[in-house]
Design a protein around this motif. Structure first.
Motif, PDB file in Angstrom:
ATOM      1  N   TYR A 129       0.817  -1.220   0.000  1.00 36.24           N
ATOM      2  CA  TYR A 129       0.000   0.000   0.000  1.00 36.24           C
ATOM      3  C   TYR A 129       0.852   1.272   0.000  1.00 36.24           C
ATOM      4  N   TYR A 162      12.829  -3.323  -5.053  1.00 34.76           N
ATOM      5  CA  TYR A 162      11.489  -3.923  -4.976  1.00 34.76           C
ATOM      6  C   TYR A 162      11.612  -5.390  -4.546  1.00 34.76           C
ATOM      7  N   TYR A 194      -1.823   4.893  -2.533  1.00 31.87           N
ATOM      8  CA  TYR A 194      -2.283   3.610  -3.083  1.00 31.87           C
ATOM      9  C   TYR A 194      -3.812   3.623  -3.107  1.00 31.87           C
ATOM     10  N   GLU A 277      -5.015 -13.932 -13.699  1.00 33.28           N
ATOM     11  CA  GLU A 277      -6.479 -14.033 -13.842  1.00 33.28           C
ATOM     12  C   GLU A 277      -6.870 -14.231 -15.312  1.00 33.28           C
ATOM     13  N   GLN A 295      -7.596 -13.317  -4.951  1.00 33.96           N
ATOM     14  CA  GLN A 295      -6.338 -12.642  -5.318  1.00 33.96           C
ATOM     15  C   GLN A 295      -5.481 -13.672  -6.048  1.00 33.96           C
TER      16      GLN A 295
HETATM   17  N1  EPU Z   1      -5.601  -7.840  -9.940  1.00 24.61           N
HETATM   18  C1  EPU Z   1      -6.433  -8.582 -10.734  1.00 24.61           C
HETATM   19  N2  EPU Z   1      -6.765  -9.848 -10.328  1.00 24.61           N
HETATM   20  C2  EPU Z   1      -6.320 -10.390  -9.183  1.00 24.61           C
HETATM   21  C3  EPU Z   1      -5.441  -9.636  -8.375  1.00 24.61           C
HETATM   22  C4  EPU Z   1      -5.092  -8.359  -8.770  1.00 24.61           C
HETATM   23  O1  EPU Z   1      -6.873  -8.135 -11.772  1.00 24.61           O
HETATM   24  O2  EPU Z   1      -6.671 -11.534  -8.903  1.00 24.61           O
HETATM   25  C5  EPU Z   1      -5.247  -6.453 -10.358  1.00 24.61           C
HETATM   26  C6  EPU Z   1      -6.287  -5.450  -9.885  1.00 24.61           C
HETATM   27  O3  EPU Z   1      -6.432  -4.476 -10.877  1.00 24.61           O
HETATM   28  C7  EPU Z   1      -5.650  -4.814  -8.680  1.00 24.61           C
HETATM   29  C8  EPU Z   1      -4.179  -4.850  -9.059  1.00 24.61           C
HETATM   30  O4  EPU Z   1      -4.028  -6.061  -9.782  1.00 24.61           O
HETATM   31  O5  EPU Z   1      -6.097  -3.514  -8.491  1.00 24.61           O
HETATM   32  C9  EPU Z   1      -3.244  -4.840  -7.874  1.00 24.61           C
HETATM   33  O6  EPU Z   1      -3.669  -5.805  -6.924  1.00 24.61           O
HETATM   34  P1  EPU Z   1      -3.352  -5.601  -5.363  1.00 24.61           P
HETATM   35  O7  EPU Z   1      -3.661  -4.217  -4.927  1.00 24.61           O
HETATM   36  O8  EPU Z   1      -3.995  -6.733  -4.627  1.00 24.61           O
HETATM   37  O9  EPU Z   1      -1.772  -5.697  -5.297  1.00 24.61           O
HETATM   38  P2  EPU Z   1      -0.715  -6.683  -5.965  1.00 24.61           P
HETATM   39  O10 EPU Z   1       0.082  -5.912  -6.941  1.00 24.61           O
HETATM   40  O11 EPU Z   1      -1.390  -7.931  -6.450  1.00 24.61           O
HETATM   41  C10 EPU Z   1       1.173  -6.075  -4.267  1.00 24.61           C
HETATM   42  C11 EPU Z   1       2.090  -6.800  -3.320  1.00 24.61           C
HETATM   43  C12 EPU Z   1       1.347  -7.230  -2.071  1.00 24.61           C
HETATM   44  C13 EPU Z   1       0.786  -5.980  -1.397  1.00 24.61           C
HETATM   45  C14 EPU Z   1      -0.139  -5.249  -2.391  1.00 24.61           C
HETATM   46  C15 EPU Z   1      -0.603  -3.925  -1.857  1.00 24.61           C
HETATM   47  C16 EPU Z   1       3.813  -7.826  -4.717  1.00 24.61           C
HETATM   48  C17 EPU Z   1       4.381  -9.096  -5.250  1.00 24.61           C
HETATM   49  N3  EPU Z   1       2.691  -7.949  -3.991  1.00 24.61           N
HETATM   50  O12 EPU Z   1       0.187  -7.029  -4.694  1.00 24.61           O
HETATM   51  O13 EPU Z   1       2.293  -7.825  -1.189  1.00 24.61           O
HETATM   52  O14 EPU Z   1       0.059  -6.318  -0.234  1.00 24.61           O
HETATM   53  O15 EPU Z   1       0.592  -4.952  -3.600  1.00 24.61           O
HETATM   54  O16 EPU Z   1       0.458  -3.034  -1.842  1.00 24.61           O
HETATM   55  O17 EPU Z   1       4.369  -6.763  -4.953  1.00 24.61           O
HETATM   56  C18 EPU Z   1       3.266  -9.898  -0.534  1.00 24.61           C
HETATM   57  O18 EPU Z   1       4.343  -9.458  -0.951  1.00 24.61           O
HETATM   58  O19 EPU Z   1       3.179 -11.039  -0.011  1.00 24.61           O
HETATM   59  C19 EPU Z   1       2.067  -9.089  -0.666  1.00 24.61           C
HETATM   60  C20 EPU Z   1       0.864  -9.522  -0.301  1.00 24.61           C
END
Ligand code: EPU
Length: 336
Positions: A129, A162, A194, A277, A295
């Protein structure tokens, strides 16, 4: 001092059944240094296990698992606007963040509810976030595995990137972190860039959020999107979000106008969850491992999964994402 043939199932959040030949918990730096001397004398391979929230155990551990259980939080410096806080490696990350918040020490609230320990947090520069640990990091102390000598690392020594640091690169498996220090603010400034956070706060009708409101919003978002490891085995995001050149992104954007992406300097970071997805894997199961329904970046243990089940699923996803988008997904969790 050593446990023999110790089960690791309750010590990894994927809840994968695996054993370690030896296991030792250490509660002080002196104990750790003693142990490292024994290990060097016996030439035992070592695996350091914090909260076990970012690993996949694909086999039994032939050597010694060391669990740092050093505890304690103290304020080292208290100035007008800032404090320097030191936490020992065994402290639970989320509890530490909430403790700081309660004291009026701000900066870590966006990192609420991340599983794991304080000592593990700098290794992959945990982030969520819009905040990464590097944003509030001051320094850390770590003990060299070979010599048992303690060394201090400054922000620049850690080479944070990162989900990356020197402890995953040149100094991989070279040091064990014992204490981490953070520079936190006494001023209640909040980071809301975020999108999910701003939306969550707006929905709660909170217009001038305090750090505690941000922490609560992050906790709610995480509880909605991410499986609770106490109930469903998982290791958080299984893959990194891939960073690709602008030219490749332009081609993809042309073909897939809805692709989710964020500028990253000269390059572009893609949402791996979106890519997965689109390949149809979200919610699916292969063997005893699956892709979380809410997710797609999170792989889960459907019950009784072994490391090899999780890896078979991960490889199938990597293959399909590469075939559809020409993009390689890098595994973020540590494979043992
Ligand atoms: N999205 C989809 N489908 C999904 C999941 C995500 O289309 O099933 C798209 C959506 O548009 C969503 C965007 O991807 O808005 C981003 O998804 P999300 O905000 O859940 O974040 P993320 O990029 O999937 C990263 C980190 C997470 C962290 C979140 C919030 C990495 C590898 N992961 O996930 O970190 O909590 O951002 O900042 O960078 C972790 O490292 O274990 C972790 C959970």
């Amino acid at each position: 001092m050593f446990l023999e043939n110790a089960s690791l199932q309750a010590r990894n959040t994927f809840a994968i059944a695996a054993n370690s030949r030896f296991l030792a918990e250490v509660t002080t730096s002196a104990q750790l240094i003693d142990l490292l001397h024994t290990v060097t004398a016996k030439n035992l391979p070592v695996l350091v296990l914090g909260g076990g929230s970012n690993i996949v155990l694909s086999q039994d551990v032939a050597g010694l698992v060391i669990c740092p259980k050093l505890m304690g939080i103290r304020c080292l410096e208290d100035q007008n606007d800032t404090v320097i806080i030191e936490a020992a490696a065994g402290e639970n990350w989320h509890d530490f963040v909430q403790y700081c918040l309660a004291q009026g020490w701000y900066g870590l609230e966006n990192l609420s509810l991340i599983p794991g320990t304080v000592g593990a947090a700098p290794i992959q520069n945990i982030g969520a976030y819009g905040v990464e640990i590097k944003d509030c990091f001051h320094s850390l102390t770590a003990v060299a595995r070979q010599t048992g000598i303690a060394r201090e690392f400054s922000l620049s020594d850690c080479l944070f990137g990162y989900r990356d640091s020197v402890f995953k690169q040149a100094l991989k498996d070279a040091y064990i972190i014992t204490h981490v220090r953070f520079q936190l603010s006494k001023k209640a400034t909040v980071k809301l860039q975020y999108g999910d956070i701003a939306a969550e706060l707006a929905q709660q009708h909170i217009h001038s959020p305090l750090p505690v409101d941000v922490a609560r919003a992050v906790i709610r978002i995480r509880q909605r999107k991410l499986p609770d490891p106490a109930k469903i085995g998982n290791a958080g995001s299984f893959f990194k979000n891939p960073v690709i050149p602008q030219a490749l992104f332009s081609d993809l954007k042309h073909q897939y106008p809805n692709i989710v992406a964020y500028p990253q300097g000269e390059q572009v970071k893609l949402a791996a969850g979106w890519l997965i997805e689109q390949t149809g894997w979200k919610g699916r199961t292969l063997g005893k491992a699956g892709v979380y329904e809410k997710q797609a970046l999170v792989l889960v243990n459907r019950g009784g999964a072994q490391g090899k089940d999780v890896l078979a699923l991960a490889h199938a996803i990597q293959r399909d994402v590469l075939a559809k988008f020409g993009v390689s997904l890098e595994i973020e969790a540590n494979i043992i």
